[in-house]
Design an enzyme around this catalytic site. Structure first.
Site, PDB file in Angstrom:
ATOM      1  N   ARG A  53       2.119  14.753  43.817  1.00  0.00           N
ATOM      2  CA  ARG A  53       0.721  14.452  44.073  1.00  0.00           C
ATOM      3  C   ARG A  53       0.179  15.401  45.147  1.00  0.00           C
ATOM      4  O   ARG A  53       0.924  15.970  45.927  1.00  0.00           O
ATOM      5  CB  ARG A  53       0.552  13.006  44.530  1.00  0.00           C
ATOM      6  CG  ARG A  53       1.102  11.975  43.543  1.00  0.00           C
ATOM      7  CD  ARG A  53       1.025  10.579  44.122  1.00  0.00           C
ATOM      8  NE  ARG A  53       1.513   9.565  43.171  1.00  0.00           N
ATOM      9  CZ  ARG A  53       2.759   9.130  43.105  1.00  0.00           C
ATOM     10  NH1 ARG A  53       3.666   9.632  43.944  1.00  0.00           N
ATOM     11  NH2 ARG A  53       3.122   8.221  42.233  1.00  0.00           N
ATOM     12  N   LYS A 108       3.980   7.715  47.191  1.00  0.00           N
ATOM     13  CA  LYS A 108       3.285   6.448  46.949  1.00  0.00           C
ATOM     14  C   LYS A 108       4.264   5.299  47.117  1.00  0.00           C
ATOM     15  O   LYS A 108       5.443   5.413  46.779  1.00  0.00           O
ATOM     16  CB  LYS A 108       2.700   6.451  45.536  1.00  0.00           C
ATOM     17  CG  LYS A 108       1.556   5.472  45.352  1.00  0.00           C
ATOM     18  CD  LYS A 108       0.863   5.706  44.024  1.00  0.00           C
ATOM     19  CE  LYS A 108      -0.342   4.793  43.875  1.00  0.00           C
ATOM     20  NZ  LYS A 108      -1.044   5.022  42.596  1.00  0.00           N
ATOM     21  N   ARG A 167      -0.178  17.761  37.642  1.00  0.00           N
ATOM     22  CA  ARG A 167       0.851  16.717  37.574  1.00  0.00           C
ATOM     23  C   ARG A 167       0.967  16.188  36.140  1.00  0.00           C
ATOM     24  O   ARG A 167       2.066  16.078  35.588  1.00  0.00           O
ATOM     25  CB  ARG A 167       0.475  15.593  38.538  1.00  0.00           C
ATOM     26  CG  ARG A 167       1.377  14.377  38.528  1.00  0.00           C
ATOM     27  CD  ARG A 167       0.911  13.443  39.650  1.00  0.00           C
ATOM     28  NE  ARG A 167       1.476  12.117  39.568  1.00  0.00           N
ATOM     29  CZ  ARG A 167       2.656  11.756  40.079  1.00  0.00           C
ATOM     30  NH1 ARG A 167       3.406  12.651  40.671  1.00  0.00           N
ATOM     31  NH2 ARG A 167       3.094  10.514  39.990  1.00  0.00           N
ATOM     32  N   HIS A 175       7.007   7.162  39.753  1.00  0.00           N
ATOM     33  CA  HIS A 175       6.340   5.971  39.227  1.00  0.00           C
ATOM     34  C   HIS A 175       7.198   4.739  39.477  1.00  0.00           C
ATOM     35  O   HIS A 175       8.406   4.754  39.220  1.00  0.00           O
ATOM     36  CB  HIS A 175       6.098   6.103  37.724  1.00  0.00           C
ATOM     37  CG  HIS A 175       4.987   7.044  37.375  1.00  0.00           C
ATOM     38  ND1 HIS A 175       4.860   7.624  36.134  1.00  0.00           N
ATOM     39  CD2 HIS A 175       3.942   7.504  38.116  1.00  0.00           C
ATOM     40  CE1 HIS A 175       3.794   8.399  36.121  1.00  0.00           C
ATOM     41  NE2 HIS A 175       3.224   8.350  37.310  1.00  0.00           N
ATOM     42  N   TYR A 210       2.343   9.062  28.861  1.00  0.00           N
ATOM     43  CA  TYR A 210       2.458  10.477  28.497  1.00  0.00           C
ATOM     44  C   TYR A 210       3.004  10.656  27.077  1.00  0.00           C
ATOM     45  O   TYR A 210       2.830  11.725  26.477  1.00  0.00           O
ATOM     46  CB  TYR A 210       3.338  11.223  29.503  1.00  0.00           C
ATOM     47  CG  TYR A 210       2.694  11.348  30.854  1.00  0.00           C
ATOM     48  CD1 TYR A 210       1.650  12.246  31.057  1.00  0.00           C
ATOM     49  CD2 TYR A 210       3.111  10.557  31.917  1.00  0.00           C
ATOM     50  CE1 TYR A 210       1.040  12.347  32.297  1.00  0.00           C
ATOM     51  CE2 TYR A 210       2.507  10.654  33.154  1.00  0.00           C
ATOM     52  CZ  TYR A 210       1.461  11.556  33.345  1.00  0.00           C
ATOM     53  OH  TYR A 210       0.860  11.646  34.565  1.00  0.00           O
TER      54      TYR A 210
END
Length: 331
Positions: free
Chosen positions: A167, A192, A266, A289, A298
């Site tokens: 990110r 994250k 990304r 994730h 995806y």
């Protein structure tokens, strides 16, 4: 002063603004990331401004009707270019307010939580936008003028973004010591959900980073050196918006004719790996994730492999296949 730099300034000790400051302090004490605190502050500033314009300044004046009016104002808001706020943006703003109201209710600042029955916008399960083909990515990566120091730095930043799928905020926080040239890995600290992870980085990206470290960074670093990898021309660490501006500049210079963001690199990284045969669980780990469901989206854009199977197996997919003499041709 823009909202990005503004602070929440209470005018009375027990007003909405004062409670918002206490709420943000509470979040900070519980280890929420700087990015979360920054975004939450922006969301609350927007809400507090809206309330102030309507004479709503105390916590007890918040009701379900007030929050529904605020929600309606978000849906009707138009940006400078005339476009509405995206549903995801609207939801983010409402989540900021809902968290604030829940916190006040738990602390008995208000008698009940007025956001408890607030219905958030329904988000469609859309595929990521702005995914570039490998050819388009190469044009973007090649856009900076690497004969200049800043162009060389920008090329290194773009290469790292695409090679690792990290990110923009994660790139901005990278330290020189996070790059392991020998092992070909990058340590991403406090991504994250405040989780660290180690991801591979390609040889080409490492070569550009090495060139940047040798030729550019020493000229920009301002003592004392805090070790931040990518520096602005003033010798300061990048902020996420600065990374976005770097990507936007390269995209425009590339001439691909698409409006894409830093996050597009990304998305493009994940899609290219999936089409290249990578296991989706590996991509999940690489992107950081928390849920495999997030990564599975995806699979809906990685169409190349599916088209190849379709072309090999479906009887009408390839008109170039050898036909029998008696085959009819379309009229």
């Amino acid at each position: 002063m823009s909202a990005r730099r503004r602070k929440i300034e209470p005018k009375e000790p027990h007003g909405l603004a004062a409670e918002a400051v206490r709420y943000l302090e509470w979040l900070a004490d519980r280890g929420y990331s700087e990015t979360t605190l920054y975004n939450r502050r922006l969301g609350l500033l927007r809400f507090l401004d809206w309330c102030s314009e309507r004479g709503i300044t105390r916590p007890g004046e918040l009701t379900r009707v007030v929050l529904e009016r605020y929600q309606k104002s978000l849906a009707g808001y138009r940006k400078e270019d005339g476009r509405p706020l995206g549903l995801q943006t609207q939801e983010n703003y409402l989540v900021d307010v809902r968290g604030f109201c829940r916190w006040m209710a738990r602390r008995r600042v208000i008698l009940y939580d007025p956001s408890s029955e607030l219905e958030l916008p329904r988000l469609s399960d859309r595929v990521p936008r702005g995914i570039l083909t490998p050819e388009e990515v190469e044009r973007v990566l090649a856009a900076p003028d690497t004969a200049t120091p800043l162009g060389l730095r920008d090329r290194a930043m773009l290469e790292v973004l695409y090679s690792t799928g990290m990110r923009r905020g994660e790139l901005a926080r990278l330290a020189v010591s996070d790059i392991d040239f020998e092992r070909g890995t990058v340590l991403i600290r406090e991504g994250k959900y405040r989780k660290d992870r180690v991801v591979p980085i390609g040889e080409r990206a490492l070569l550009w980073v090495e060139k940047y470290l040798e030729e550019v960074r020493p000229e920009h670093v301002v003592p004392p050196d805090d070790g931040c990898l990518f520096l602005t021309r003033m010798g300061k660490p990048f902020v996420p918006n600065g990374v976005s501006e770097t990507v936007s500049k390269a995209v425009k210079a590339s001439g691909i004719g698409k409006q894409v963001s830093a996050h597009s690199l990304r998305h493009s990284c994940a899609t290219a790996m999936l089409e290249g045969g990578a296991d989706i669980r590996f991509i999940q780990q690489m992107l950081g994730h928390a849920s495999l469901t997030t990564t599975q989206i995806y699979t809906r854009v990685a169409i190349t492999a599916l088209k190849e199977v379709h072309a090999r197996t479906h009887p009408t997919a390839d008109l170039r296949r050898k036909r029998k003499p008696e085959d009819e041709t379309p009229s």
